[in-house]
Design a protein around this motif. Structure first.
Motif: not given
Length: 618
Positions: A234-239, A269-273, A297-299, A326-328
């Motif tokens: 699980r290496v893919l993070w979906v922004g 998929i590792a998770g959602i950002a 989540t990120f500010a 893209e940034a997340a």
């Protein structure tokens, strides 16, 4: 402030809960009581057995009782004839990937048989753990056990990899036959490769024609020419960026389309950002809950510091950062690599819009809370290690320790375990490595000789955790005590510790010598029986001389002293001497010195300290 702690033993078998133990006789029930009383398993017995502590009674036929429990249990442990168990469970078996583990214990408690779901259901591991508790022999019939190889259908389990498509039976059979199996690993941890047995049949290059293949990849399968299987770390993070009110269906459809277009596996998929203002987006939250994906989540202040290929002034005006998707994705993946630049999706007759980007992380997401098992292995012989400590070592995914101690517990190790040894002077590095792996999500056993909490690794690990602001929970900590050196040494020479005693280490690597001298003076003056740890090394020879001189100021020169080297090990050496002749005996770092008090005596080559003050007058 009071705090309730969960029993250590119960945590060891937690991955097999709910667990039912079943016996039909008093003898069988007594054998399985340890699982209910120490580990929290549910013990089932017939209604005529009413005197089994903590057991529950079944009132219908055992066949129907098992059928009722089958879909809700992770594992069953029977103390019955193997043939009877086979007939009971045969109508219930469906597939090894979904059936619970089934283990059989014979009525003498001599053997523990892994009967069904040995690999994927964990039956082999459960059989080994129960055998360690009962002092029994585990019976494992899978071919990979004999080869010392991790089973190919369990290879990525410690790292949270997902099983993809493939001919799992065919590849497993090829590995079991010792045929060449080519491994193509594109992503994910390679730690497992470092701990394969000599002469294994896995091929990591292309120099030999293989009989089967194992793909470790984030990509979808191709048309195979050989039996092959796919593991997906699980290496893919979906922004994701989306308009308010975008539905779960729209978000899920967008992800699916992106992954198909780029030949990526959704299992990777590792998770959602996303941005923090989307933390309550209903469609997003529902999708993550349904698919068991973490939502990071990120500010906006964090996201706008990330360099992206497709910034947008419109997005920046709206949410305060030129990029969300893209940034997340890059933030969640520690900015390793943007795999798929952002794409915008809409569906006819459906409100909202979704922006998707995919980043690849170097380290996979395991998806579990890691734990550190701090284990004392006692003097060194296996029969001197507690069953709980043996179980902890065998159940861990990683074992870390000094090489000598690793060698002593080698027979407890299992195929597929990651074993790391560091030199004797690298204790702090061992602690830091254990914390690193546990924070990632692995279960890590850190072993010490003797008791891990007495001059052992437990203190260092807790100190390191405290220094990084540990919350006391993540990673979790469990401590398994062992017979410490002073106890082991004392048991070999008699009863020298029968009254008040203390332990002092003569090593000044971590404690100033001035402090050690004060403690020696205090112990000698107070007439404590004293155990000296780390009495002498190649570079540290004067400390024992000074310690002897200090004790001679307060004790009779004929005070009995025991010098015990490598207690309970093959090279054990025991010498009974006196305080004035202590320096005539060979002493090193594997030696424990026991100095008696003013009333300790020897008799027929045994060292005896009177139990109480009344004995001092005799």
């Amino acid at each position: 402030m009071s705090q309730v702690y969960e029993g250590t033993n119960k945590v060891l078998l937690a991955e097999f809960f709910p667990l039912s133990a079943i016996a039909t006789t008093i003898t069988g029930a007594k054998k399985l009581e340890v699982l209910s009383q120490n580990h929290g398993a549910t013990l089932w017995v017939p209604e005529d057995l009413i005197h089994i502590k903590g057991a529950k009674n079944y009132t219908i036929s055992l066949k129907y009782h098992i059928a009722q429990l089958w879909q809700t249990q992770r594992a069953f442990v029977f103390c019955l004839a193997t043939g009877a168990v086979v007939r009971l469970i045969a109508p219930l078996l469906q597939h090894k990937s979904t059936d619970p583990a089934v283990v059989v214990v014979d009525e003498t408690g001599s053997f523990v048989i892994s009967l069904c779901s040995g690999h994927q259901g964990g039956g082999d591991q459960l059989a080994k753990l129960i055998a360690l508790q009962l002092g029994a022999t585990p019976v494992l019939t899978g071919a990979s056990n004999g080869l010392g190889l991790p089973a190919v259908d369990m290879l990525g389990v410690p790292f949270g990899w997902r099983r993809g498509n493939g001919e799992w039976t065919g590849v497993s059979a090829a590995a079991a036959r010792g045929e060449v199996v080519q491994v193509i690993q594109e992503v994910g941890s390679t730690l497992w490769q470092n701990h394969l047995p000599p002469g294994h049949s896995f091929e990591f290059g292309a120099s030999v024609t293989p009989k089967a293949k194992i793909w470790i990849t984030a990509k979808l399968p191709s048309t195979p020419a050989l039996p092959e299987i796919y593991w997906h770390p699980r290496v893919l993070w979906v922004g994701i960026g989306c308009e308010r009110g975008s539905s779960r269906h729209l978000i899920e459809t967008a992800i699916g389309q992106v992954f198909r277009e780029h030949q990526l596996a959704e299992d990777a998929i590792a998770g959602i950002a996303t941005i923090d203002i989307k933390a309550d987006e209903v469609g997003l939250v529902e999708l993550c809950q349904e698919r068991h994906w973490p939502l990071k989540t990120f500010a906006a202040d964090v996201l706008r510091t990330v360099s992206v290929p497709n910034p947008s002034q419109v997005v920046e005006k709206e949410v305060g950062t030129p990029s969300v998707a893209e940034a997340a994705a890059l933030c969640a993946a520690d900015e390793v690599r943007l795999f798929v630049p952002k794409q915008i999706f809409r569906l006819q007759r459906e409100l909202g819009a979704v922006t998707i980007a995919v980043a690849e992380a170097e380290k996979e997401y395991i998806g579990r809370t890691g734990k550190i098992l701090l284990v004392g292995t006692g003097p060194g012989q296996l029969d001197q290690i507690t069953p709980a400590a043996k179980t902890a070592i065998s159940s861990a995914e990683v074992v870390i320790g000094y090489s000598l101690y690793i060698d002593l517990i080698n027979s407890l190790l299992s195929p597929g375990q990651i074993v790391e040894s560091l030199p004797i002077t690298k204790e702090r590095q061992r602690a830091q490595r254990a914390i690193e792996l546990a924070n990632w999500g692995l279960s890590v056993a850190v072993i010490s000789s003797g008791d891990c909490g007495i001059y052992g690794m437990a203190g260092l690990v807790l100190e390191e955790l405290q220094s990084i602001g540990w919350d006391g929970k993540t990673p979790s900590i469990q401590i398994f005590p062992g017979i410490t050196a002073l106890q082991a040494a004392a048991s070999r020479v008699g009863t020298p510790l029968m009254h008040d005693f203390c332990a002092i280490s003569l090593s000044d690597l971590l404690t100033p010598w001035e402090v050690i001298e004060k403690r020696l003076e205090a112990a000698a003056a107070a007439d404590f029986i004293t155990a000296l740890y780390n009495p002498r090394s190649q570079s540290r020879t004067k400390q024992l001389i000074i310690a002897g001189d200090i004790f001679l100021k307060y004790r009779d020169p004929n005070t009995p002293v025991a010098v015990v080297r490598s207690a309970y090990r093959q090279d054990e050496e025991i010498t009974l001497t006196t305080l004035e002749k202590l320096l005539d005996v060979t002493v090193d770092m594997l030696t424990t010195v026991l100095i008696g008090n003013s009333h300790t005596r020897t008799h027929a080559n045994w060292m005896i300290t009177p139990r109480g003050y009344l004995g001092f007058g005799s």
